[in-house]
Design a protein around this motif. Structure first.
Motif, PDB file in Angstrom:
ATOM      1  N   ARG A 123       0.839  -1.205   0.000  1.00 32.92           N
ATOM      2  CA  ARG A 123       0.000   0.000   0.000  1.00 32.92           C
ATOM      3  C   ARG A 123       0.878   1.262   0.000  1.00 32.92           C
ATOM      4  O   ARG A 123       0.676   2.179  -0.795  1.00 32.92           O
ATOM      5  CB  ARG A 123      -0.926   0.009   1.212  1.00 32.92           C
ATOM      6  CG  ARG A 123      -1.837   1.224   1.293  1.00 32.92           C
ATOM      7  CD  ARG A 123      -2.707   1.240   2.552  1.00 32.92           C
ATOM      8  NE  ARG A 123      -1.875   1.164   3.745  1.00 32.92           N
ATOM      9  CZ  ARG A 123      -1.889   0.148   4.623  1.00 32.92           C
ATOM     10  NH1 ARG A 123      -2.706  -0.876   4.454  1.00 32.92           N
ATOM     11  NH2 ARG A 123      -1.100   0.160   5.671  1.00 32.92           N
ATOM     12  N   ASP A 124       1.891   1.283   0.876  1.00 27.69           N
ATOM     13  CA  ASP A 124       2.710   2.480   1.033  1.00 27.69           C
ATOM     14  C   ASP A 124       3.612   2.753  -0.174  1.00 27.69           C
ATOM     15  O   ASP A 124       3.849   3.907  -0.521  1.00 27.69           O
ATOM     16  CB  ASP A 124       3.578   2.378   2.290  1.00 27.69           C
ATOM     17  CG  ASP A 124       2.754   2.402   3.571  1.00 27.69           C
ATOM     18  OD1 ASP A 124       1.538   2.671   3.513  1.00 27.69           O
ATOM     19  OD2 ASP A 124       3.341   2.124   4.640  1.00 27.69           O
ATOM     20  N   TYR A 125       4.120   1.698  -0.813  1.00 37.60           N
ATOM     21  CA  TYR A 125       5.099   1.891  -1.885  1.00 37.60           C
ATOM     22  C   TYR A 125       4.546   1.675  -3.292  1.00 37.60           C
ATOM     23  O   TYR A 125       5.146   2.141  -4.253  1.00 37.60           O
ATOM     24  CB  TYR A 125       6.319   0.982  -1.666  1.00 37.60           C
ATOM     25  CG  TYR A 125       7.120   1.436  -0.482  1.00 37.60           C
ATOM     26  CD1 TYR A 125       8.040   2.470  -0.598  1.00 37.60           C
ATOM     27  CD2 TYR A 125       6.934   0.859   0.756  1.00 37.60           C
ATOM     28  CE1 TYR A 125       8.761   2.905   0.488  1.00 37.60           C
ATOM     29  CE2 TYR A 125       7.658   1.288   1.861  1.00 37.60           C
ATOM     30  CZ  TYR A 125       8.563   2.312   1.724  1.00 37.60           C
ATOM     31  OH  TYR A 125       9.268   2.748   2.810  1.00 37.60           O
ATOM     32  N   ARG A 126       3.417   0.963  -3.401  1.00 37.39           N
ATOM     33  CA  ARG A 126       2.887   0.702  -4.739  1.00 37.39           C
ATOM     34  C   ARG A 126       1.444   1.154  -4.895  1.00 37.39           C
ATOM     35  O   ARG A 126       0.866   1.036  -5.967  1.00 37.39           O
ATOM     36  CB  ARG A 126       2.992  -0.799  -5.061  1.00 37.39           C
ATOM     37  CG  ARG A 126       4.435  -1.282  -5.121  1.00 37.39           C
ATOM     38  CD  ARG A 126       4.543  -2.766  -5.442  1.00 37.39           C
ATOM     39  NE  ARG A 126       4.052  -3.033  -6.776  1.00 37.39           N
ATOM     40  CZ  ARG A 126       3.212  -4.041  -7.070  1.00 37.39           C
ATOM     41  NH1 ARG A 126       2.782  -4.866  -6.150  1.00 37.39           N
ATOM     42  NH2 ARG A 126       2.812  -4.221  -8.304  1.00 37.39           N
ATOM     43  N   GLY A 127       0.837   1.616  -3.799  1.00 40.92           N
ATOM     44  CA  GLY A 127      -0.543   2.080  -3.860  1.00 40.92           C
ATOM     45  C   GLY A 127      -1.556   0.972  -4.025  1.00 40.92           C
ATOM     46  O   GLY A 127      -2.682   1.214  -4.449  1.00 40.92           O
ATOM     47  N   LYS A 128      -1.161  -0.263  -3.703  1.00 46.40           N
ATOM     48  CA  LYS A 128      -2.066  -1.416  -3.819  1.00 46.40           C
ATOM     49  C   LYS A 128      -2.344  -1.951  -2.422  1.00 46.40           C
ATOM     50  O   LYS A 128      -1.444  -2.440  -1.743  1.00 46.40           O
ATOM     51  CB  LYS A 128      -1.444  -2.497  -4.703  1.00 46.40           C
ATOM     52  CG  LYS A 128      -1.213  -2.015  -6.123  1.00 46.40           C
ATOM     53  CD  LYS A 128      -0.672  -3.089  -7.015  1.00 46.40           C
ATOM     54  CE  LYS A 128      -0.500  -2.534  -8.424  1.00 46.40           C
ATOM     55  NZ  LYS A 128      -0.197  -3.572  -9.383  1.00 46.40           N
ATOM     56  N   ASP A 129      -3.594  -1.869  -1.982  1.00 45.69           N
ATOM     57  CA  ASP A 129      -3.962  -2.205  -0.610  1.00 45.69           C
ATOM     58  C   ASP A 129      -4.308  -3.684  -0.454  1.00 45.69           C
ATOM     59  O   ASP A 129      -5.441  -4.051  -0.146  1.00 45.69           O
ATOM     60  CB  ASP A 129      -5.117  -1.322  -0.154  1.00 45.69           C
ATOM     61  CG  ASP A 129      -5.297  -1.337   1.358  1.00 45.69           C
ATOM     62  OD1 ASP A 129      -4.374  -1.785   2.063  1.00 45.69           O
ATOM     63  OD2 ASP A 129      -6.361  -0.908   1.829  1.00 45.69           O
ATOM     64  N   LYS A 130      -3.316  -4.525  -0.726  1.00 46.54           N
ATOM     65  CA  LYS A 130      -3.459  -5.966  -0.543  1.00 46.54           C
ATOM     66  C   LYS A 130      -2.056  -6.563  -0.402  1.00 46.54           C
ATOM     67  O   LYS A 130      -1.076  -5.964  -0.854  1.00 46.54           O
ATOM     68  CB  LYS A 130      -4.193  -6.604  -1.720  1.00 46.54           C
ATOM     69  CG  LYS A 130      -3.448  -6.495  -3.038  1.00 46.54           C
ATOM     70  CD  LYS A 130      -4.228  -7.138  -4.177  1.00 46.54           C
ATOM     71  CE  LYS A 130      -3.393  -7.087  -5.451  1.00 46.54           C
ATOM     72  NZ  LYS A 130      -4.028  -7.801  -6.532  1.00 46.54           N
ATOM     73  N   PRO A 131      -1.959  -7.719   0.224  1.00 49.82           N
ATOM     74  CA  PRO A 131      -0.636  -8.356   0.330  1.00 49.82           C
ATOM     75  C   PRO A 131      -0.118  -8.750  -1.046  1.00 49.82           C
ATOM     76  O   PRO A 131      -0.891  -9.060  -1.948  1.00 49.82           O
ATOM     77  CB  PRO A 131      -0.888  -9.609   1.174  1.00 49.82           C
ATOM     78  CG  PRO A 131      -2.255  -9.477   1.721  1.00 49.82           C
ATOM     79  CD  PRO A 131      -2.999  -8.497   0.873  1.00 49.82           C
ATOM     80  N   SER A 132       1.181  -8.721  -1.206  1.00 53.06           N
ATOM     81  CA  SER A 132       1.826  -9.110  -2.459  1.00 53.06           C
ATOM     82  C   SER A 132       2.689 -10.339  -2.205  1.00 53.06           C
ATOM     83  O   SER A 132       3.201 -10.528  -1.105  1.00 53.06           O
ATOM     84  CB  SER A 132       2.707  -7.957  -2.953  1.00 53.06           C
ATOM     85  OG  SER A 132       3.377  -8.319  -4.133  1.00 53.06           O
ATOM     86  N   ASN A 133       2.875 -11.149  -3.238  1.00 57.95           N
ATOM     87  CA  ASN A 133       3.743 -12.312  -3.076  1.00 57.95           C
ATOM     88  C   ASN A 133       5.190 -11.872  -2.867  1.00 57.95           C
ATOM     89  O   ASN A 133       5.879 -12.357  -1.979  1.00 57.95           O
ATOM     90  CB  ASN A 133       3.609 -13.292  -4.245  1.00 57.95           C
ATOM     91  CG  ASN A 133       3.805 -12.664  -5.610  1.00 57.95           C
ATOM     92  OD1 ASN A 133       4.249 -11.532  -5.762  1.00 57.95           O
ATOM     93  ND2 ASN A 133       3.450 -13.437  -6.633  1.00 57.95           N
ATOM     94  N   VAL A 134       5.672 -10.931  -3.689  1.00 54.50           N
ATOM     95  CA  VAL A 134       7.052 -10.462  -3.575  1.00 54.50           C
ATOM     96  C   VAL A 134       7.117  -8.972  -3.886  1.00 54.50           C
ATOM     97  O   VAL A 134       6.441  -8.491  -4.793  1.00 54.50           O
ATOM     98  CB  VAL A 134       8.008 -11.270  -4.486  1.00 54.50           C
ATOM     99  CG1 VAL A 134       7.634 -11.139  -5.947  1.00 54.50           C
ATOM    100  CG2 VAL A 134       9.462 -10.887  -4.267  1.00 54.50           C
ATOM    101  N   LEU A 135       7.921  -8.276  -3.107  1.00 52.92           N
ATOM    102  CA  LEU A 135       8.207  -6.863  -3.330  1.00 52.92           C
ATOM    103  C   LEU A 135       9.719  -6.692  -3.357  1.00 52.92           C
ATOM    104  O   LEU A 135      10.433  -7.354  -2.594  1.00 52.92           O
ATOM    105  CB  LEU A 135       7.616  -6.004  -2.205  1.00 52.92           C
ATOM    106  CG  LEU A 135       6.102  -6.026  -2.067  1.00 52.92           C
ATOM    107  CD1 LEU A 135       5.679  -5.426  -0.721  1.00 52.92           C
ATOM    108  CD2 LEU A 135       5.463  -5.252  -3.214  1.00 52.92           C
ATOM    109  N   SER A 136      10.194  -5.817  -4.217  1.00 54.75           N
ATOM    110  CA  SER A 136      11.639  -5.566  -4.316  1.00 54.75           C
ATOM    111  C   SER A 136      11.911  -4.088  -4.118  1.00 54.75           C
ATOM    112  O   SER A 136      11.200  -3.242  -4.663  1.00 54.75           O
ATOM    113  CB  SER A 136      12.160  -5.988  -5.685  1.00 54.75           C
ATOM    114  OG  SER A 136      12.004  -7.371  -5.867  1.00 54.75           O
ATOM    115  N   PHE A 137      12.961  -3.811  -3.361  1.00 52.82           N
ATOM    116  CA  PHE A 137      13.365  -2.448  -3.075  1.00 52.82           C
ATOM    117  C   PHE A 137      14.853  -2.313  -3.372  1.00 52.82           C
ATOM    118  O   PHE A 137      15.700  -2.608  -2.525  1.00 52.82           O
ATOM    119  CB  PHE A 137      13.072  -2.097  -1.611  1.00 52.82           C
ATOM    120  CG  PHE A 137      11.620  -2.212  -1.255  1.00 52.82           C
ATOM    121  CD1 PHE A 137      10.744  -1.172  -1.507  1.00 52.82           C
ATOM    122  CD2 PHE A 137      11.119  -3.382  -0.685  1.00 52.82           C
ATOM    123  CE1 PHE A 137       9.391  -1.288  -1.190  1.00 52.82           C
ATOM    124  CE2 PHE A 137       9.780  -3.505  -0.360  1.00 52.82           C
ATOM    125  CZ  PHE A 137       8.906  -2.447  -0.618  1.00 52.82           C
TER     126      PHE A 137
END
Length: 157
Positions: A56-70
């Protein structure tokens, strides 16, 4: 070994890969991508609430994601001046990975490997925002997983 991997876990009660598995997967991906410099990668295995908050904070999508990369904001010109440069952080939600593996009839460890490698390629600057770029990134993933003895995750069974 090309990558030093640091793992943190906040998803008790769920299967997560070992340090050794993660290092194997990530180092194979780095080889396929032609990265020969030592780097440091942080892996975080999180619960759905933490994943949703980050998504939500970094991609604007309010749901869990399988993988996020920073990706780390580390100047490329400094890479040769350190023993191992920070490549960035990969955040994987164990609950989402389990659910997807079950729904897609995939072996759990193979799905973890795929998402870990997928996260790595994002750290390296690959994206899937167009057909051409998706094909390029997916081929890197397929090649990496093939070397690891894992079937093509994009084949519909």
């Amino acid at each position: 070994m090309t990558a030093t991997v640091e793992i943190s876990k906040s998803c008790e009660g769920h299967w997560v890969p070992t340090q050794h598995q993660c290092e194997d997967w990530l180092n194979c991906g780095l080889q396929v991508a032609g990265v020969d410099k030592r780097c440091n990668i942080s892996l975080s295995f999180v619960n759905p609430e933490d994943s949703q908050s980050l998504n939500r904070d970094y991609r604007g999508k309010d749901k869990p994601s399988n993988v996020l990369s920073f990706p780390a904001a580390y100047p490329k010109e400094l890479q040769d001046q350190v023993e191992a440069y920070p490549l960035g952080d990969i955040v994987i939600c164990a609950v989402v990975v389990e659910k997807e593996a079950l729904e897609q009839n995939k072996e759990l460890a193979a799905h973890w490997a795929h998402l870990t490698v997928h996260g790595l390629f994002h750290l390296l600057g690959y994206v899937h925002d167009s057909e051409d770029r998706s094909v390029e990134m997916e081929q890197l993933e397929i090649n990496t997983l093939e070397r690891l003895g894992i079937p093509d995750p994009y084949l519909i069974v």
